[in-house]
Design a protein around this motif. Structure first.
Motif, PDB file in Angstrom:
ATOM      1  N   GLU A  62       0.691  -1.329   0.094  1.00 45.33           N
ATOM      2  CA  GLU A  62      -0.057  -0.076  -0.071  1.00 45.33           C
ATOM      3  C   GLU A  62       0.906   1.394   0.079  1.00 45.33           C
ATOM      4  O   GLU A  62       2.048   1.224   0.662  1.00 45.33           O
ATOM      5  CB  GLU A  62      -0.813  -0.065   1.178  1.00 45.33           C
ATOM      6  N   ARG A  63       0.183   2.222  -0.660  1.00 46.41           N
ATOM      7  CA  ARG A  63       0.975   3.640  -0.570  1.00 46.41           C
ATOM      8  C   ARG A  63       0.582   4.402   0.565  1.00 46.41           C
ATOM      9  O   ARG A  63      -0.505   4.412   0.781  1.00 46.41           O
ATOM     10  CB  ARG A  63       0.611   4.418  -1.916  1.00 46.41           C
ATOM     11  N   CYS A  64       1.546   5.139   0.954  1.00 40.15           N
ATOM     12  CA  CYS A  64       1.233   5.998   2.325  1.00 40.15           C
ATOM     13  C   CYS A  64       0.724   7.240   1.788  1.00 40.15           C
ATOM     14  O   CYS A  64       1.428   8.225   1.505  1.00 40.15           O
ATOM     15  CB  CYS A  64       2.599   6.189   2.890  1.00 40.15           C
ATOM     16  N   ASP A 112      -7.611   8.363  -0.754  1.00 39.78           N
ATOM     17  CA  ASP A 112      -6.758   8.740  -2.012  1.00 39.78           C
ATOM     18  C   ASP A 112      -7.010   7.742  -3.097  1.00 39.78           C
ATOM     19  O   ASP A 112      -6.892   6.574  -2.792  1.00 39.78           O
ATOM     20  CB  ASP A 112      -5.350   8.900  -1.626  1.00 39.78           C
ATOM     21  N   GLU A 139      -5.203   6.965  -5.378  1.00 38.38           N
ATOM     22  CA  GLU A 139      -3.822   6.423  -5.975  1.00 38.38           C
ATOM     23  C   GLU A 139      -3.628   5.197  -4.769  1.00 38.38           C
ATOM     24  O   GLU A 139      -2.616   4.363  -5.172  1.00 38.38           O
ATOM     25  CB  GLU A 139      -2.831   7.236  -5.685  1.00 38.38           C
ATOM     26  N   ARG A 140      -4.379   4.924  -3.751  1.00 34.31           N
ATOM     27  CA  ARG A 140      -4.345   3.765  -3.031  1.00 34.31           C
ATOM     28  C   ARG A 140      -4.595   2.412  -3.786  1.00 34.31           C
ATOM     29  O   ARG A 140      -5.954   2.527  -4.199  1.00 34.31           O
ATOM     30  CB  ARG A 140      -4.973   3.922  -1.453  1.00 34.31           C
ATOM     31  N   ASN A 141      -4.343   1.468  -3.448  1.00 31.43           N
ATOM     32  CA  ASN A 141      -4.582  -0.010  -4.006  1.00 31.43           C
ATOM     33  C   ASN A 141      -5.855  -0.280  -3.287  1.00 31.43           C
ATOM     34  O   ASN A 141      -6.871  -0.860  -3.809  1.00 31.43           O
ATOM     35  CB  ASN A 141      -3.573  -1.025  -3.543  1.00 31.43           C
ATOM     36  N   SER A 142      -6.264   0.035  -2.116  1.00 30.12           N
ATOM     37  CA  SER A 142      -7.275  -0.211  -1.198  1.00 30.12           C
ATOM     38  C   SER A 142      -8.559   0.452  -1.619  1.00 30.12           C
ATOM     39  O   SER A 142      -9.710  -0.150  -1.860  1.00 30.12           O
ATOM     40  CB  SER A 142      -7.043   0.016   0.203  1.00 30.12           C
ATOM     41  N   GLU A 177      -2.396   5.345   6.029  1.00 31.51           N
ATOM     42  CA  GLU A 177      -2.686   6.623   6.350  1.00 31.51           C
ATOM     43  C   GLU A 177      -2.027   7.095   7.617  1.00 31.51           C
ATOM     44  O   GLU A 177      -2.029   8.163   7.752  1.00 31.51           O
ATOM     45  CB  GLU A 177      -4.155   6.811   6.386  1.00 31.51           C
ATOM     46  N   ARG A 211       6.140   3.646   1.044  1.00 35.45           N
ATOM     47  CA  ARG A 211       5.090   2.643   0.827  1.00 35.45           C
ATOM     48  C   ARG A 211       5.324   1.436   1.877  1.00 35.45           C
ATOM     49  O   ARG A 211       6.284   1.438   2.605  1.00 35.45           O
ATOM     50  CB  ARG A 211       4.958   1.889  -0.593  1.00 35.45           C
TER      51      ARG A 211
END
Length: 225
Positions: free
Chosen positions: A73-75, A80, A82-85, A109, A170
């Protein structure tokens, strides 16, 4: 075309990869639930996995016994785009078929350190995944594990502080954690992957190569070769 390893399967299109993957996941889930009472899936980002999730959202299954985990996942803030979730929710999980308590997002987050610590604790209860899905970037990275970057050993969750593409921070499952799976499917589609695929086949050390499950399959479309 050069001879490919026995565990590589070539598909005509990325859509065929996604359709076949969706059907395969449904079959493996049914087997896992019949045998062990649950199905533990590690999801991947990217267009082909995303298409697979869209297909799954239209299917019937014993969803109450599925558990969903994140490969990375991206911080970024929780909602957002752009997050995979967020992509995963939009394509599949929004429909509410899988119990919310069975959806295990990385709380990125909170920042990389807290998120990694939290996810590491949660994964302590998991001995082995049933299926891990992996995509591959143009540089041969998978999840958020990048070429020539060093990650600490002995951890299920690692932090990437300097991603080549933003955001820099990440959180990712480690090589070891991703390999603790009955099945690993590496999904490689698109002509922009050709250079990395050729490096892979020539024996160059890439992150995508370092993950192997009890059974490992590489599913690739013609355009990536």
């Amino acid at each position: 075309m050069q001879k490919l390893p026995d565990n590589w399967t070539v598909f005509d299109t990325a859509e065929q990869v996604a359709q076949t993957l969706a059907n395969t996941l449904l079959e493996l889930a049914e087997e896992a639930i019949a045998t062990r009472g649950e199905f533990l899936l590690v999801t991947a980002g990217g267009t082909t996995p995303q298409r697979c999730y869209e297909i799954l959202s239209t299917k019937d299954a014993d969803w109450k016994n599925w558990h969903i985990y994140m490969g990375d996942e991206r911080c970024l803030p929780a909602e957002d785009a752009e997050r995979n979730s967020v992509s995963l929710k939009q394509a599949w999980l929004f429909f509410g078929k899988i119990p919310s308590g069975h959806i295990h997002f990385i709380p990125a987050e909170l920042g990389a350190e807290l998120a990694a610590t939290s996810y590491q604790k949660m994964l302590a209860e998991v001995k082995r995944f049933d299926v891990v899905l992996l995509g591959m970037g143009e540089d041969g990275h998978t999840a958020s594990l990048f070429p020539r970057h060093v990650y600490p050993g002995g951890k299920a969750v690692v932090i990437e502080h300097d991603s080549p593409k933003p955001p820099a921070e990440r959180v990712s499952l480690s090589f070891q954690a991703l390999s603790q799976s009955r099945y690993v499917f590496k999904l490689i589609t698109g002509k922009n992957k050709r250079d990395a695929v050729q490096q892979w086949l020539s024996g160059e050390s890439l992150p995508i190569q370092r993950i192997t499950g009890e059974q490992t399959q590489v599913w690739i479309d013609h355009s990536a070769l």
